[in-house]
Design an enzyme around this catalytic site. Structure first.
Site, PDB file in Angstrom:
ATOM      1  N   CYS A 114       0.869  -1.184   0.000  1.00 13.26           N
ATOM      2  CA  CYS A 114       0.000   0.000   0.000  1.00 13.26           C
ATOM      3  C   CYS A 114       0.902   1.229   0.000  1.00 13.26           C
ATOM      4  O   CYS A 114       1.738   1.386   0.911  1.00 13.26           O
ATOM      5  CB  CYS A 114      -0.865  -0.036   1.261  1.00 13.26           C
ATOM      6  SG  CYS A 114      -1.893   1.428   1.511  1.00 13.26           S
ATOM      7  N   ASN A 115       0.780   2.056  -1.012  1.00 12.86           N
ATOM      8  CA  ASN A 115       1.615   3.269  -1.091  1.00 12.86           C
ATOM      9  C   ASN A 115       1.341   4.187   0.096  1.00 12.86           C
ATOM     10  O   ASN A 115       2.242   4.800   0.656  1.00 12.86           O
ATOM     11  CB  ASN A 115       1.318   4.037  -2.379  1.00 12.86           C
ATOM     12  CG  ASN A 115       1.721   3.269  -3.624  1.00 12.86           C
ATOM     13  OD1 ASN A 115       2.780   3.487  -4.167  1.00 12.86           O
ATOM     14  ND2 ASN A 115       0.878   2.350  -4.077  1.00 12.86           N
ATOM     15  N   CYS A 156      -1.195   3.827  -6.404  1.00 13.98           N
ATOM     16  CA  CYS A 156      -2.034   3.191  -5.373  1.00 13.98           C
ATOM     17  C   CYS A 156      -2.250   1.772  -5.872  1.00 13.98           C
ATOM     18  O   CYS A 156      -2.533   1.557  -7.066  1.00 13.98           O
ATOM     19  CB  CYS A 156      -3.366   3.923  -5.243  1.00 13.98           C
ATOM     20  SG  CYS A 156      -4.630   3.002  -4.331  1.00 13.98           S
TER      21      CYS A 156
HETATM   22  N1  DGL Z   1      -4.038   0.691  -1.839  1.00 14.12           N
HETATM   23  C1  DGL Z   1      -3.648   1.853  -1.129  1.00 14.12           C
HETATM   24  C2  DGL Z   1      -2.417   2.508  -1.762  1.00 14.12           C
HETATM   25  O1  DGL Z   1      -1.639   1.858  -2.425  1.00 14.12           O
HETATM   26  C3  DGL Z   1      -4.639   2.926  -0.827  1.00 14.12           C
HETATM   27  C4  DGL Z   1      -6.086   2.747  -0.874  1.00 14.12           C
HETATM   28  C5  DGL Z   1      -6.778   3.504   0.226  1.00 14.12           C
HETATM   29  O2  DGL Z   1      -6.990   4.723   0.121  1.00 14.12           O
HETATM   30  O3  DGL Z   1      -7.065   2.851   1.215  1.00 14.12           O
HETATM   31  O4  DGL Z   1      -2.184   3.690  -1.565  1.00 14.12           O
END
Ligand code: DGL
Length: 253
Positions: A73-74, A182
C-alpha cells in the site's frame, strides 16, 4: 521467533495486485495476505490514523511469526514504513509510486501520478517528485474516492467510468505516461486507458517483489523449492468479501 511465511498487507483488496507479482517472483514462499477493507480508504484519513492501523496489522503479522512483511500500500508505506522498520528486526518492504522508471522511460514526457491524497501529501512523494521534476512534467492527481469505489468490485459500471472521467478526463490525449501510485489502481488500468487513450502505465509491484526476493536471499531465508501457499484474509470477514478477494487474485489484469 522467525516463522516461514511472508505477510502482505493493504488497506483492502488493492494489495492483491502486488501479491500476484510476489507469487510470480517467489513461487515457493507461503504468503498470508490481509486486507483492511473494514477501514478502507486509508488514503483519505489522517497520517496518524494510517500509522496506527498499519502498525496494528504489521504487529500481528510479526507476532504470528512472519519472516518478512510487505506493506502493499503506497499510503501505508508513506505513513508508517520508516517507523516500523526501526521497531522490528525483520525485512519490511514497502511500495512507492514508480516515478523513477516512468521518468527514465519517457524523458521530457508528461506523466500523471494517480495516488491517494495522503500519498501525494507526505514527504516520501514530495522528495521523489523533487528528484525527478527536472526530467519530466509531473502532474500529481489526487484520486479521492477511487480506491473505495474499486473495493466494491463491478469495475465496468458507468459510475466508475464517470469517476475516472472526472479525475483524468481533462488530460485525455495530452499525457505520455501514468504512474499508478495506489495498489488498487492496476485493477482499472484498462478503464483508465479508455479515458486517456494511448499511454504507458507504471506501477510499483515488480520493484517491490524484486526487493522482497533480494532481502530474503540476503538473510538466507529464500525458499528454493516446493509449492507455496497463499492465504487471503480481510477485516470484512464474510464469504462474499473473500470471494471478491479471490476474484481479484485470479482475474485478468
Ligand atoms: N491501496 C492503497 C495505496 O496503495 C490505498 C487505498 C486507500 O486509500 O485505502 O495507496
Amino acid at each position: 521467533m522467525a516463522g516461514d511465511f511472508v505477510g502482505v498487507m493493504d488497506s483492502g483488496l488493492g494489495g492483491i495486485s502486488v501479491l500476484r507479482e510476489l507469487v510470480r517472483v517467489l513461487p515457493h514462499e507461503d504468503f498470508r495476505f490481509f486486507g483492511d477493507s473494514a477501514h478502507n480508504p486509508y488514503g483519505e484519513k489522517t497520517d496518524e490514523q494510517v500509522r496506527a492501523l498499519t502498525g496494528d496489522i504489521v504487529g500481528r503479522m510479526v507476532d504470528d511469526g512472519a519472516k518478512a512483511v510487505v506493506i502493499a500500500c503506497n499510503t501505508a508505506t508513506s505513513a508508517a514504513a520508516a517507523s516500523l522498520r526501526s521497531q522490528y528486526d525483520l525485512p519490511i518492504i514497502g511500495v512507492e509510486p514508480a516515478l523513477k522508471p516512468a521518468c527514465e522511460a519517457l524523458p521530457g514526457g508528461r506523466i500523471l501520478v494517480m495516488a491517494t491524497p495522503v500519498t501525494l501529501r507526505l514527504d516520501k512523494f514530495q522528495q521523489l517528485e523533487h528528484e525527478f521534476d527536472h526530467t519530466c512534467d509531473i502532474v500529481p492527481v489526487p484520486c479521492a474516492g477511487l480506491a473505495g469505489r474499486i473495493e466494491q468490485g463491478d469495475l465496468d459500471a458507468p459510475d466508475l467510468h464517470g469517476l475516472l472521467e472526472s479525475l483524468v478526463g481533462p488530460y485525455a490525449g495530452a499525457v505520455d505516461g501514468v504512474v499508478l501510485g495506489c495498489t488498487h489502481y492496476p485493477f482499472v488500468r484498462r478503464q483508465i486507458a479508455e479515458v486517456l487513450g494511448d499511454v504507458r502505465f507504471f506501477d510499483g509491484a515488480a520493484g517491490t517483489a524484486r526487493q522482497t526476493r533480494r532481502l530474503l536471499a540476503a538473510r538466507g531465508e529464500l525458499r528454493e523449492s516446493g509449492e507455496g501457499e497463499v492465504t487471503l484474509q480481510s477485516s470484512i470477514d464474510t464469504p462474499e468479501e473473500l470471494a471478491l478477494y479471490r476474484r481479484f487474485f485470479t482475474c485478468e489484469m
